[in-house]
Motif scaffolding. Structure first.
Motif, PDB file in Angstrom:
ATOM      1  N   GLU A   1      -6.013  16.409  -3.574  1.00  7.94           N
ATOM      2  CA  GLU A   1      -6.441  16.699  -4.745  1.00  7.94           C
ATOM      3  C   GLU A   1      -7.315  15.826  -5.454  1.00  7.94           C
ATOM      4  OE1 GLU A   1      -2.607  17.404  -6.726  1.00  7.94           O
ATOM      5  OE2 GLU A   1      -2.152  19.307  -5.563  1.00  7.94           O
TER       6      GLU A   1
ATOM      7  N   THR B   1      -8.733  18.725  -7.598  1.00  4.43           N
ATOM      8  CA  THR B   1      -8.499  19.057  -8.806  1.00  4.43           C
ATOM      9  C   THR B   1      -9.255  17.809  -9.761  1.00  4.43           C
ATOM     10  OG1 THR B   1      -6.421  18.159  -8.820  1.00  4.43           O
ATOM     11  CG2 THR B   1      -6.520  20.372  -8.428  1.00  4.43           C
TER      12      THR B   1
ATOM     13  N   ASN C   1     -10.838  24.600  -7.510  1.00  8.89           N
ATOM     14  CA  ASN C   1      -9.699  24.060  -8.672  1.00  8.89           C
ATOM     15  C   ASN C   1      -9.998  22.982  -9.382  1.00  8.89           C
ATOM     16  OD1 ASN C   1      -8.069  26.027  -7.233  1.00  8.89           O
ATOM     17  ND2 ASN C   1      -7.682  24.550  -5.383  1.00  8.89           N
TER      18      ASN C   1
END
Length: 810
Positions: free
Chosen positions: A152, A182, A208
């Motif tokens: 992420e 992210t 994302n």
């Protein structure tokens, strides 16, 4: 690292493994600070110590400038969770063997390592949780990320190269390799490019990505608007931070060629600029983001920079200069036409001391904003009253730290809190701080002006109240609140008498008035009935130079007769009167007694000591004699004498009318005195160890003569002594009679002397000569250049040596 250390370090590691070491950190530098190489070879880490099931307790291993030769069939490091290599030679086989033998590995770091051109970290059984986070710093390389579904966060710091490969990778294949990120942080260099970089195609979007941080090193004339290409491939981006490092010199025409588009950043809410220098390209980028982000809330401009280190949290570094009003208005004016959606422009200022009140005002303004109130109304049902879920005992402990008026005010919160304050074991009433500052400020604002009716005074509407009147109004307001609080407590506590709640302490401080006498008597009576242990009464007789009461408050000793008040262990009285009746037998459990600014007599002191057999601490502060002062065997005589006394601490502070003191206390350990030099008779004080004597100004030199003469006879067994006296105002020089008796056990001496700037202070060594066991000596000198009389001390130096003196402080 040196050759002689190898065997010692091996033994040290062996002992640590045998004792179950968990965290092992070895930094064996091959070169010293002056670039010399003490050892011909780096230290070889002893992997043999981890074979045959040994070293299973190690969970964290950090190595720097070592060598690691992994043998065939190595099966150690089964419990390893974190592994870090710094400036070491590695190989692909070594990394693969380590990864296979560390099934619990969660964190793996390589810093400045060499040897392996192809780094492969591949295993379906890996527990590497930091694959959720990937940090890389170095040149642009090819990466194959085949199975990293949980990644992420990524931080990529590409070092400067002239071929533009890193820029092409970021604007091309990066989003394919890190498609599920992210959070992304990138540092790249477009300053040294030989030729401008032309992006080939629009890259694959980040599905994302919500936070993007970009650090760009570029030429001051380069157009930075191409960074919006990264924002275009991040459709759900909410936060964007950019730091621009510019240089005016350049050899090659680098930069990035791009074509702007009309793509809107619909989720972008926050933008932060660091090192913002108001260049035309910087302002153009800010205007482009303002025009394309309909939901943008704030855009922050900072002159400072952000310091980033691999594996560490970024830290903001303030700039030397702050934003000026002209610069802020110029940026706002240039972006005004682009800010169609009304985003707020903020300028990060340098932190300054003393801005606590301004920050609090801004916070209150934000809380009162209609948008915040609307959110609170929408989500009010989700807020929980968590403090009411605490048990009653804990809530009572919390209320015990408040004054009684504040704790009683909690009774209006709910039915559960209605009688909770009555169980608080501590009562505190203070007239001077009973009104909170906010409430007092509101009262003063309401009474700042005197208003007139138009019919009475048509030419003047209002007049500002002068300072004296405002002070009187404040005093009257405090008095009214204090009186009503005291009356209200006595009225409400009648309902709590049935609960028989114990009161552990009572503190009362007020300016005594005649109307308070009955209220204070009732309050003390309630406290005694409920087993009070600590009683502290301060009833000031004067306030602001005015006498509020005709007579001082008389402490009600009748409440402590006939076996009452046996729970009282500590009593502090200030500006009261104490009239002890004949046959008084109270205070049997008293341990500490303190009298301040009160009239006392020898008979009163003698009666108190006869009844307080457990008394351990006795303090007199600014007391004076009743009638003819201390009527006794000698005028102004203070006698504390009894072989049954448990006294361990005596303090007599500024009781100027005492001229003679007699002490007989077998368990006395500490004695403190402040005042003029007086005669002392210490009959039986075998346990006294600490004494503090502060002699106030006297021109006859009696205190100096006493210190250099009889002091050591009165206190022969002291271990610690502190003396404060004055030789500045002496009329004539003091001539010591001879060396006094020795202090046999004195180990610490502290001397504070007020003297003339030209006086010889070496006579203080006379005190050191009579303390053969002295180890610590401290002296503080307060000097003055003006003098009316030739004071000082005349002395003759000796050849005495202080054999045990270890520490001296001036």
């Amino acid at each position: 690292m040196e050759d002689c250390y190898a065997k010692l370090i091996d033994k040290l590691i062996s002992i640590a493994i045998c004792r179950g070491v968990e965290h092992l950190n070895l930094e064996t530098y091959l070169y010293s600070a002056n670039d010399q190489r003490p050892s011909p070879a780096p230290y070889k880490f002893p992997l043999s110590l981890f074979a045959d099931g040994k070293g299973l307790s190690v969970t964290k291993l950090i190595l720097a400038e070592c060598t690691l030769s992994i043998p065939v069939g190595f099966a150690g490091f089964k419990s390893l969770v974190e592994l870090s290599f710094t400036e070491m030679h590695i190989s692909e086989d070594m990394i693969q063997t380590l990864i296979e033998n560390c099934p619990n590995l969660e964190c793996f770091r390589l810093r400045l390592c060499s040897g392996a051109r192809h780094l492969k970290i591949a295993s379906p059984h890996l527990q590497l949780r930091e694959i959720m986070q990937f940090t890389y710093r170095g040149p642009c390389i090819s990466m194959v990320l085949s199975s990293v579904p949980l990644m992420e966060h990524a931080c990529l710091d590409y070092e400067g190269r002239r071929d533009g490969e890193s820029v092409k990778y970021i604007l091309g294949k990066l989003s394919q390799d890190f498609s599920l990120l992210t959070s992304l942080s990138i540092v790249l260099n477009t300053y040294r490019l030989k030729n401008p970089v032309i992006p080939e195609v629009v890259p694959t979007p980040f599905k994302n990505l919500k936070s993007l941080t970009l650090g760009a090193i570029m030429h001051c004339n380069d157009d930075i608007g191409w960074v919006t290409m990264l924002l275009e491939v991040a459709p759900v981006l909410e936060s964007f931070q950019i730091e621009l490092l510019t240089n005016e010199k350049r050899e090659h025409p680098g930069g990035v060629l791009w074509e702007p588009s009309d793509n809107a950043h619909r989720h972008l809410r926050q933008v932060k600029f660091y090192r913002f220098r108001m260049r035309q390209a910087d302002v153009a980028l800010a205007g482009l983001l303002l025009a394309r982000a309909p939901l943008l809330q704030t855009m922050t401009f900072s002159r400072g920079s952000v310091h980033r280190s691999p594996g560490q949290t970024a830290q903001y570094v303030e700039a030397a200069a702050d934003w000026t009003a002209e610069q802020r208005s110029a940026i706002t004016r240039r972006l005004e036409t682009c800010n169609a959606f009304g985003a707020r422009l903020e300028f990060r200022r340098k932190r300054k001391r003393g801005l606590g009140k301004a920050a609090g005002a801004r916070k209150r303004a934000r809380e009162q904003h209609p948008g915040v109130a609307k959110l609170r109304k929408q989500h009010g049902s989700t807020f929980e009253d968590r403090i009411s879920e605490l048990p009653d005992d804990l809530l009572i402990t919390i209320l015990g730290h408040l004054d009684t008026r504040s704790s009683a005010a909690t009774s209006v919160l709910s039915r559960r809190w209605q009688h909770l304050w009555k169980s608080v074991p501590k009562l505190r009433f203070s007239q001077h701080d009973i009104v909170p500052q906010t409430e007092l400020s509101r009262f003063l604002r309401a009474h700042e002006y005197v208003f007139f009716k138009p019919s009475l005074c048509s030419w003047k509407r209002r007049v500002r109240v002068n300072l004296d009147r405002r002070i009187r109004l404040t005093d009257m307001y405090r008095t009214r609140i204090f009186s009503s609080s005291l009356t209200g407590f006595l009225h409400k506590s009648n309902a709590g008498d049935k609960n028989n709640t114990k009161i552990s302490s009572l503190f009362l401080s007020c300016t005594m008035e005649d109307r308070y006498v009955n209220l204070v008597d009732k309050l003390v009576s309630i406290a005694v009935c409920r087993g009070v242990e600590d009683l502290n009464l301060t009833t000031s007789f004067y306030y602001d130079g005015q006498r509020r009461s005709t007579t001082p408050y008389e402490f009600p000793l009748s409440l402590f007769t006939d076996g009452k008040g046996l729970s009282l262990t500590e009593l502090k009285l200030c500006e009261c009167t104490l009239n002890i009746p004949i046959g008084f037998d109270g205070f049997k459990s008293l341990v500490k007694l303190s009298l301040t600014r009160m009239p006392i007599s020898e008979d009163m002191i003698h009666t108190l000591f006869e009844n307080c057999l457990k008394l351990e601490c006795f303090h007199l502060n600014h007391c004076w004699g009743a009638n003819h002062l201390f009527a006794g065997p000698g005028a102004n005589h203070l006698k504390i004498a009894s072989h049954d006394l448990q006294l361990r601490d005596i303090m007599v502070n500024s009781c100027e009318q005492i001229t003679h003191m007699e002490l007989v206390a077998p368990k006395l350990q500490q004695f403190r005195y402040r005042g003029p030099s007086i005669s002392m008779m210490l009959g039986s004080v075998p346990s006294i160890e600490h004494a503090c004597l502060h002699y106030e100004d006297s021109r006859d030199g009696e205190s100096v003569k006493y210190i250099l003469g009889k002091l050591s006879q009165d206190f022969p067994l002291l271990t610690s002594l502190s003396i404060d006296f004055d030789t500045y105002e002496l009329k004539n020089p003091v001539i010591p009679g001879g060396l006094p008796t020795a202090f046999k056990n004195l180990r610490s001496l502290m001397l504070r002397v007020t003297m003339h700037s030209n006086d010889d202070l070496a006579w203080a060594t006379m005190l050191l000569e009579v303390a053969p066991a002295l180890e610590s000596f401290q002296i503080e000198l307060i000097s003055n250049k003006k003098r009316e009389h030739p004071g000082g001390v005349l002395w003759e130096p000796s050849d005495f040596e202080h054999h045990r003196l270890r520490q001296v402080k001036f």
